[in-house]
Design a protein around this motif. Structure first.
Motif, PDB file in Angstrom:
ATOM      1  N   VAL A  66     103.000  48.866  60.018  1.00 49.10           N
ATOM      2  CA  VAL A  66     103.253  47.851  58.995  1.00 49.10           C
ATOM      3  C   VAL A  66     103.626  46.531  59.657  1.00 49.10           C
ATOM      4  O   VAL A  66     104.481  46.486  60.535  1.00 49.10           O
ATOM      5  CB  VAL A  66     104.390  48.297  58.040  1.00 49.10           C
ATOM      6  CG1 VAL A  66     104.771  47.166  57.088  1.00 49.10           C
ATOM      7  CG2 VAL A  66     103.992  49.549  57.275  1.00 49.10           C
ATOM      8  N   ASP A  67     102.950  45.454  59.251  1.00 49.32           N
ATOM      9  CA  ASP A  67     103.339  44.097  59.638  1.00 49.32           C
ATOM     10  C   ASP A  67     103.984  43.463  58.413  1.00 49.32           C
ATOM     11  O   ASP A  67     103.304  43.000  57.498  1.00 49.32           O
ATOM     12  CB  ASP A  67     102.109  43.292  60.075  1.00 49.32           C
ATOM     13  CG  ASP A  67     102.485  41.902  60.605  1.00 49.32           C
ATOM     14  OD1 ASP A  67     103.556  41.407  60.236  1.00 49.32           O
ATOM     15  OD2 ASP A  67     101.684  41.322  61.363  1.00 49.32           O
ATOM     16  N   SER A  68     105.322  43.461  58.389  1.00 46.40           N
ATOM     17  CA  SER A  68     106.047  42.986  57.201  1.00 46.40           C
ATOM     18  C   SER A  68     105.843  41.498  56.962  1.00 46.40           C
ATOM     19  O   SER A  68     105.851  41.042  55.810  1.00 46.40           O
ATOM     20  CB  SER A  68     107.549  43.288  57.347  1.00 46.40           C
ATOM     21  OG  SER A  68     107.767  44.672  57.476  1.00 46.40           O
ATOM     22  N   ASN A  69     105.677  40.728  58.033  1.00 44.41           N
ATOM     23  CA  ASN A  69     105.522  39.282  57.879  1.00 44.41           C
ATOM     24  C   ASN A  69     104.231  38.927  57.150  1.00 44.41           C
ATOM     25  O   ASN A  69     104.219  38.074  56.263  1.00 44.41           O
ATOM     26  CB  ASN A  69     105.549  38.599  59.251  1.00 44.41           C
ATOM     27  CG  ASN A  69     106.909  38.692  59.918  1.00 44.41           C
ATOM     28  OD1 ASN A  69     107.935  38.701  59.236  1.00 44.41           O
ATOM     29  ND2 ASN A  69     106.929  38.792  61.229  1.00 44.41           N
ATOM     30  N   SER A  70     103.126  39.557  57.544  1.00 43.05           N
ATOM     31  CA  SER A  70     101.829  39.250  56.914  1.00 43.05           C
ATOM     32  C   SER A  70     101.502  40.194  55.775  1.00 43.05           C
ATOM     33  O   SER A  70     100.483  40.035  55.111  1.00 43.05           O
ATOM     34  CB  SER A  70     100.714  39.320  57.963  1.00 43.05           C
ATOM     35  OG  SER A  70     100.577  40.645  58.479  1.00 43.05           O
ATOM     36  N   GLY A  80      87.680  54.380  69.212  1.00 36.34           N
ATOM     37  CA  GLY A  80      86.349  53.806  69.076  1.00 36.34           C
ATOM     38  C   GLY A  80      86.288  52.462  68.395  1.00 36.34           C
ATOM     39  O   GLY A  80      85.200  51.972  68.089  1.00 36.34           O
ATOM     40  N   MET A  81      87.439  51.832  68.146  1.00 32.05           N
ATOM     41  CA  MET A  81      87.447  50.571  67.391  1.00 32.05           C
ATOM     42  C   MET A  81      88.449  49.608  67.988  1.00 32.05           C
ATOM     43  O   MET A  81      89.417  50.005  68.626  1.00 32.05           O
ATOM     44  CB  MET A  81      87.813  50.832  65.923  1.00 32.05           C
ATOM     45  CG  MET A  81      87.092  52.024  65.384  1.00 32.05           C
ATOM     46  SD  MET A  81      86.284  51.966  63.849  1.00 32.05           S
ATOM     47  CE  MET A  81      86.614  50.667  62.887  1.00 32.05           C
ATOM     48  N   ASP A  82      88.189  48.307  67.740  1.00 27.77           N
ATOM     49  CA  ASP A  82      89.167  47.280  68.053  1.00 27.77           C
ATOM     50  C   ASP A  82      90.210  47.240  66.944  1.00 27.77           C
ATOM     51  O   ASP A  82      90.128  47.988  65.962  1.00 27.77           O
ATOM     52  CB  ASP A  82      88.477  45.917  68.199  1.00 27.77           C
ATOM     53  CG  ASP A  82      87.533  45.882  69.400  1.00 27.77           C
ATOM     54  OD1 ASP A  82      87.833  46.563  70.397  1.00 27.77           O
ATOM     55  OD2 ASP A  82      86.499  45.181  69.312  1.00 27.77           O
ATOM     56  N   GLU A  83      91.153  46.338  67.078  1.00 22.89           N
ATOM     57  CA  GLU A  83      92.209  46.240  66.069  1.00 22.89           C
ATOM     58  C   GLU A  83      91.638  45.943  64.686  1.00 22.89           C
ATOM     59  O   GLU A  83      90.755  45.105  64.520  1.00 22.89           O
ATOM     60  CB  GLU A  83      93.213  45.149  66.451  1.00 22.89           C
ATOM     61  CG  GLU A  83      94.367  45.013  65.460  1.00 22.89           C
ATOM     62  CD  GLU A  83      95.337  43.902  65.813  1.00 22.89           C
ATOM     63  OE1 GLU A  83      95.522  42.992  64.955  1.00 22.89           O
ATOM     64  OE2 GLU A  83      95.865  43.920  66.945  1.00 22.89           O
ATOM     65  N   ILE A  84      92.160  46.647  63.679  1.00 21.32           N
ATOM     66  CA  ILE A  84      91.771  46.457  62.283  1.00 21.32           C
ATOM     67  C   ILE A  84      93.010  46.032  61.513  1.00 21.32           C
ATOM     68  O   ILE A  84      94.105  46.553  61.749  1.00 21.32           O
ATOM     69  CB  ILE A  84      91.204  47.751  61.668  1.00 21.32           C
ATOM     70  CG1 ILE A  84      90.019  48.276  62.491  1.00 21.32           C
ATOM     71  CG2 ILE A  84      90.784  47.537  60.215  1.00 21.32           C
ATOM     72  CD1 ILE A  84      89.605  49.685  62.117  1.00 21.32           C
ATOM     73  N   ARG A  85      92.852  45.107  60.585  1.00 25.16           N
ATOM     74  CA  ARG A  85      93.940  44.702  59.694  1.00 25.16           C
ATOM     75  C   ARG A  85      93.465  44.763  58.253  1.00 25.16           C
ATOM     76  O   ARG A  85      92.365  44.295  57.941  1.00 25.16           O
ATOM     77  CB  ARG A  85      94.436  43.291  60.015  1.00 25.16           C
ATOM     78  CG  ARG A  85      95.311  43.220  61.259  1.00 25.16           C
ATOM     79  CD  ARG A  85      95.884  41.842  61.504  1.00 25.16           C
ATOM     80  NE  ARG A  85      96.841  41.860  62.589  1.00 25.16           N
ATOM     81  CZ  ARG A  85      98.159  42.003  62.433  1.00 25.16           C
ATOM     82  NH1 ARG A  85      98.662  42.092  61.203  1.00 25.16           N
ATOM     83  NH2 ARG A  85      98.963  42.026  63.479  1.00 25.16           N
ATOM     84  N   ILE A  86      94.292  45.346  57.391  1.00 20.44           N
ATOM     85  CA  ILE A  86      93.983  45.408  55.962  1.00 20.44           C
ATOM     86  C   ILE A  86      95.249  45.076  55.184  1.00 20.44           C
ATOM     87  O   ILE A  86      96.363  45.221  55.707  1.00 20.44           O
ATOM     88  CB  ILE A  86      93.461  46.807  55.549  1.00 20.44           C
ATOM     89  CG1 ILE A  86      94.539  47.877  55.789  1.00 20.44           C
ATOM     90  CG2 ILE A  86      92.172  47.149  56.283  1.00 20.44           C
ATOM     91  CD1 ILE A  86      94.175  49.252  55.242  1.00 20.44           C
ATOM     92  N   PRO A  87      95.121  44.616  53.936  1.00 20.23           N
ATOM     93  CA  PRO A  87      96.311  44.377  53.111  1.00 20.23           C
ATOM     94  C   PRO A  87      97.158  45.638  52.988  1.00 20.23           C
ATOM     95  O   PRO A  87      96.644  46.758  53.006  1.00 20.23           O
ATOM     96  CB  PRO A  87      95.731  43.945  51.756  1.00 20.23           C
ATOM     97  CG  PRO A  87      94.398  43.367  52.104  1.00 20.23           C
ATOM     98  CD  PRO A  87      93.880  44.189  53.246  1.00 20.23           C
ATOM     99  N   LEU A  88      98.462  45.453  52.884  1.00 24.66           N
ATOM    100  CA  LEU A  88      99.413  46.552  52.920  1.00 24.66           C
ATOM    101  C   LEU A  88      99.157  47.614  51.858  1.00 24.66           C
ATOM    102  O   LEU A  88      99.424  48.794  52.079  1.00 24.66           O
ATOM    103  CB  LEU A  88     100.834  45.985  52.770  1.00 24.66           C
ATOM    104  CG  LEU A  88     102.011  46.928  52.993  1.00 24.66           C
ATOM    105  CD1 LEU A  88     101.963  47.524  54.387  1.00 24.66           C
ATOM    106  CD2 LEU A  88     103.321  46.189  52.777  1.00 24.66           C
TER     107      LEU A  88
END
Length: 435
Positions: A66-70, A80-88
């Motif tokens: 969890v990224d609380s700031n974003s 097999g993947m690079d960093e992924i970001r999705i809404p919380l």
């Protein structure tokens, strides 16, 4: 079909076939030595993810945090993947984190919570999903451990195994976080130490030796660095300027403003000012224009004319200094309160100055509110009236006490009053006796 499962059924034991038990034992054995020798936390998490994948027979495992700031979830480890970001709150992993419960899905595309955009972006095709929340030592959800695509689908036994791997990963993540916090604290402590050293060097090492005056000063910050300041500046031979101020706030920001104000005032007093109130008005406008609204300073500024034996002063919102003097044989205590608002608080503020005569034996006590508002464990507070009473008592006991002796007595009395209570504010005194 989607199923919610529980892995917290204390002491619940899942049955495994001999073949599965052998496979699980072999996987644990293969990873045990690697995990035991791995010193890097990120490397340890990659090993945990690999072990979980092999224990379950899954295609991939992902550790989400969890990224609380974003307000996002991001992949600390993703096979097999690079960093992924999705809404919380999106996707199956978002549901797992939001609801704080494991999720087992046999066919992801049939579940309305599934975020197919990740597959579209990565080119991967997700089918079965098992997701377990990750918890901090305090029980807060810090992320999720996710396994993808096991032939034949995941089972509750798999949820149990992934839960065990998740507990090790959460512990590693928490250890990494605590190390970062400790490192940040170490760096901050070092920076505060530097700030304190600089601040101490800005204050006079000792008061000037001025003929006809006995001067002393004392400053004890409440925190590592403080916002109180004082100074003595001899100007044009016949004059001595002195200041005592208290900057709003605490910490490094207050210390920086304190240093700026002190340096600026010292430069102003190198040459005798034509008007003390005019100098304060100009200085106030500059400070107001160059600082934020919450940054200002109370300030007492005095100018002693040694030959004329006078004190001209401006009090900018500072606790009024006490002037003990003899007037026709009687001992009186005057409060020096002529001046105006704290400097930097209002750009349009105007100031007045006042001049009082000085006689041999007169005693001036300037102090910050860390002294006058010293508070004990019962939340009882000192006051100016108590300071006046103490000053008169000291004069009766020893009318010729030195400025340093007077400071020691005031500080001792304040400490006896506050007792075990933590010092709440910086304590600063400037004492000047006319000889």
């Amino acid at each position: 079909m989607a199923t919610t499962v529980s892995t917290s059924g204390g002491g619940h034991v899942f049955a495994h076939s001999d073949k599965d038990a052998q496979r699980i034992s072999r996987v644990i054995f293969d990873y045990a030595a690697k995990i035991g020798s791995e010193q890097d936390t990120d490397g340890l998490l990659r090993l945990n993810a690999g072990m979980a994948r092999d224990l379950l027979g899954a295609d991939r495992c992902t550790i989400w945090l969890v990224d609380s700031n974003s307000r996002e979830l991001w992949t600390k480890v993703a096979h097999g993947m690079d960093e992924i970001r999705i809404p919380l709150d999106q996707g199956l992993v978002g549901a797992c984190v939001s609801n704080n419960e494991p999720i087992l899905v046999a066919e992801a595309h049939a579940d309305s919570r599934f975020n197919i955009e990740v597959d579209h972006a990565s080119g991967y095709s997700t089918h079965s999903v098992l997701c377990i929340p990750l918890h901090s030592a305090e029980g807060k959800v810090i992320g999720a451990f996710q396994a993808l695509n096991k032939p034949g689908g995941f089972t509750e036994e798999d949820a149990h195994l992934l839960g065990l791997a998740a507990s090790y990963s959460a512990s590693a993540i928490e250890s990494q976080r605590l190390r970062k916090v400790a490192e940040s604290a170490r760096i901050l402590y070092r920076e505060l130490g530097i700030a304190r050293d600089v601040q101490e060097k800005l204050l006079p090492v000792s008061p000037p030796a001025v003929e006809g005056l006995d001067c002393a000063a004392y400053c004890r910050p409440a925190k590592f660095v403080g916002g109180d300041y004082y100074d003595f500046v001899e100007s044009c031979g016949e004059l001595m300027a002195f200041t005592l101020g208290d900057v709003s706030g605490k910490g490094i920001a207050a210390a920086v403003l304190m240093a700026s104000i002190q340096a600026s005032l010292r430069a102003q007093f190198v040459n005798a000012p034509d008007s003390l109130c005019g100098l304060m008005s100009s200085f106030n406008k500059v400070l107001y224009a160059t600082s934020t609204p919450d940054k200002y300073s109370t300030l007492f500024c005095g100018l002693i004319h040694k030959q004329k034996r006078t004190l001209t002063y401006v009090n900018c919102g500072q606790s009024p200094p006490l002037l003990l003097c003899r007037d026709r044989g009687a001992v009186t205590v005057k409060r020096l309160n002529v001046g105006g608002y704290p400097i930097g608080l209002m750009g349009s503020a105007s100031y007045e100055d006042a001049t009082v005569p000085l006689r041999s034996g007169d005693l001036l006590i300037c102090f910050s509110d860390g002294l006058s508002e010293a508070t004990n464990a019962k939340q009882e507070m000192w006051s100016d009236d108590i300071l006046v009473k103490l000053l008169l008592e000291l004069h009766d006991e020893n009318p010729h006490a030195t400025a340093e002796q007077i400071i020691q007595r005031f500080v001792k009395a304040a400490d006896e009053f506050t007792g075990e209570a933590e010092q709440a504010d910086d304590m600063t005194l400037v004492v000047i006796r006319v000889l």
